[in-house]
Design an enzyme around this catalytic site. Sequence first.
Site, PDB file in Angstrom:
ATOM      1  N   GLY A  11       0.723  -1.295   0.011  1.00 18.79           N
ATOM      2  CA  GLY A  11       0.039  -0.092  -0.050  1.00 18.79           C
ATOM      3  C   GLY A  11       0.780   1.284  -0.067  1.00 18.79           C
ATOM      4  O   GLY A  11       1.940   1.150   0.204  1.00 18.79           O
ATOM      5  N   GLY A  13       0.422   5.742   1.169  1.00 24.15           N
ATOM      6  CA  GLY A  13      -0.227   6.623   1.737  1.00 24.15           C
ATOM      7  C   GLY A  13       0.552   7.759   1.921  1.00 24.15           C
ATOM      8  O   GLY A  13       1.481   8.187   1.129  1.00 24.15           O
ATOM      9  N   TYR A  15       2.329   9.020   4.201  1.00 25.17           N
ATOM     10  CA  TYR A  15       3.585   8.817   4.775  1.00 25.17           C
ATOM     11  C   TYR A  15       4.679   8.368   4.178  1.00 25.17           C
ATOM     12  O   TYR A  15       5.822   8.196   4.526  1.00 25.17           O
ATOM     13  CB  TYR A  15       3.579   8.553   6.130  1.00 25.17           C
ATOM     14  CG  TYR A  15       2.450   9.483   7.217  1.00 25.17           C
ATOM     15  CD1 TYR A  15       2.780  10.837   7.052  1.00 25.17           C
ATOM     16  CD2 TYR A  15       1.246   9.009   7.670  1.00 25.17           C
ATOM     17  CE1 TYR A  15       2.003  11.786   7.742  1.00 25.17           C
ATOM     18  CE2 TYR A  15       0.727   9.772   8.483  1.00 25.17           C
ATOM     19  CZ  TYR A  15       0.758  11.196   8.537  1.00 25.17           C
ATOM     20  OH  TYR A  15      -0.378  11.716   9.151  1.00 25.17           O
ATOM     21  N   GLY A  16       4.189   7.423   3.010  1.00 17.46           N
ATOM     22  CA  GLY A  16       5.374   6.548   2.565  1.00 17.46           C
ATOM     23  C   GLY A  16       4.520   5.207   1.762  1.00 17.46           C
ATOM     24  O   GLY A  16       3.486   5.345   1.640  1.00 17.46           O
ATOM     25  N   VAL A  18       4.214   0.819   2.250  1.00 20.94           N
ATOM     26  CA  VAL A  18       4.586  -0.537   2.806  1.00 20.94           C
ATOM     27  C   VAL A  18       4.875  -1.422   1.637  1.00 20.94           C
ATOM     28  O   VAL A  18       3.974  -1.806   0.803  1.00 20.94           O
ATOM     29  CB  VAL A  18       3.447  -0.738   3.584  1.00 20.94           C
ATOM     30  CG1 VAL A  18       3.711  -2.502   3.917  1.00 20.94           C
ATOM     31  CG2 VAL A  18       3.060   0.232   4.675  1.00 20.94           C
ATOM     32  N   LYS A  33       7.573  -1.028   6.261  1.00 22.26           N
ATOM     33  CA  LYS A  33       7.027   0.572   6.030  1.00 22.26           C
ATOM     34  C   LYS A  33       8.189   1.260   5.687  1.00 22.26           C
ATOM     35  O   LYS A  33       9.042   1.703   6.785  1.00 22.26           O
ATOM     36  CB  LYS A  33       6.381   0.844   7.268  1.00 22.26           C
ATOM     37  CG  LYS A  33       5.585   2.109   7.399  1.00 22.26           C
ATOM     38  CD  LYS A  33       5.007   2.544   8.581  1.00 22.26           C
ATOM     39  CE  LYS A  33       3.677   2.015   8.794  1.00 22.26           C
ATOM     40  NZ  LYS A  33       2.931   2.406  10.050  1.00 22.26           N
ATOM     41  N   ASP A 125      -6.553   6.312  16.815  1.00 15.42           N
ATOM     42  CA  ASP A 125      -6.989   6.144  15.220  1.00 15.42           C
ATOM     43  C   ASP A 125      -7.388   4.784  15.036  1.00 15.42           C
ATOM     44  O   ASP A 125      -7.077   3.878  14.272  1.00 15.42           O
ATOM     45  CB  ASP A 125      -5.697   6.500  14.406  1.00 15.42           C
ATOM     46  CG  ASP A 125      -6.128   6.742  13.124  1.00 15.42           C
ATOM     47  OD1 ASP A 125      -7.296   7.040  12.907  1.00 15.42           O
ATOM     48  OD2 ASP A 125      -5.170   6.508  12.179  1.00 15.42           O
TER      49      ASP A 125
END
Length: 471
Positions: A11, A13, A15-16, A18, A33, A125
């Site tokens: 995936g 997103g 922030y970076g 995976v 990650k 979260d």
Amino acid sequence: MEMYETLGKVGEGSYGTVMKCKHKVSGQIVAIKIFYENPEKSVNKIATREIKFLKQFRHENLVNLIEVFRQKKKIHLVFEFIDHTILDELQHFCHGLESKRLRKYLFQILRAIEYLHNNNIIHRDIKPENILVSQSGITKLCDFGFARTLAAPGDIYTDYVATRWYRAPELVLKDTSYGKPVDIWALGCMIIEMATGNPYLPCSSDLDLLHKIVLKVGNLTPHLENIFSKNPIFTGVVLPQVQHPKNARKKYPKLNGLLADIVHACLQIDPAERISSTEILNHEYFTRDGFIEKFIPELKAKLLQEAKANLSIKPNTKENEFMKDERKTVYTNSLIITSVLGKEMEKEKRPREIKTRAMKVKGLGKGDIMEPKKIELEDRRCQQNTIENAHTVPQGAKPVISEPSNPVNSINISNGIKDESHTGESMMMPPINLTSSNLMTSNPSSNLSHPNSRIRWRRLCLMSEQVKVTK
């Protein structure tokens, strides 16, 4: 990355990225990650916070951090690989999870939350994307980028944005004195989604969320009303006053009676009136028919199998510099067996192989992700034309708002890091969790009845929010 073979992207997103990888020596499948190299300190702050909590707090139902290293100024976190999340299951069980599966998952999720809360940690979260599920049915809470220690009396938190659909009213109104009850609210919303297949409070803005909370849950408390009236963002907005059923089972008719009682206790507008994680674990929903006594041995056996599979990587303990600006020590998880399972591990001599499902690409255009194969999930098609709600909106409630334009089981960890400076394959960077925090292109107005369409729309809405780094 020289010790790992890249198998594919799980995936991507804000922030970076995976990546799914394989350890070249042991053959263990892991998720790495990789955080973006960011001139701002926000990404490093989130990465550092996640490392801090995962090295300090260990529990069977929290994701395992195996090791941390830095390569080409990018922070790499190596986790055990778990191939899907609760959200992925909801794609296939479009009418909600089967009752036995639901109870087992909730019991484990609550164990993780109780463990954090007992250590004065709030996750902040909790959502289906952040609950990993192994092939044997073990759930693990992940993504600790927003977790933090509970503030002392009188202290306040800095500005913070959680995933909107699961945001408690005190968070929506930016009350800086919130605490553990924000996790309980998010849990209540998630329980409804897991039981029905549909998010309970999907929304496009804080104002939209407030309106839905008032319509479907309850009216604001005087304290929250006061904060609302003083917030310039909500100037001129009048929320409806709604009469809600006092009986939980009438308020949430689509839920099992005992589950409705739990949800009602979670979704209290006043944080002080919300139930605690320990109280939920002692609720009749879990204590009836000997569920806990039967499930604990089953859970321990599954944990034993998975723990043995995670013993294969021997981490490097070379100490080095983590970041130029922040001289932080990162740690490698030596994966020493937990105290609870240690004796049982010694007794069992025959390791069982745990297979990991292959990943496949779904053609979604820009923002493609690697998604897991279906895993013994019911192949049912949703026939719904719209997203149903787990509760009927009270009569007479009229929308009167418009959107403003501005709008431990303790595992020993060695003090060590690795810094790999060699040139390896270039990688994009990490999401907040596996498979689920992905930017996707989708039309929110399209037919949401198909599971994949609904997931795309959901992810687009969630990822469109600007996430703010907290204190």
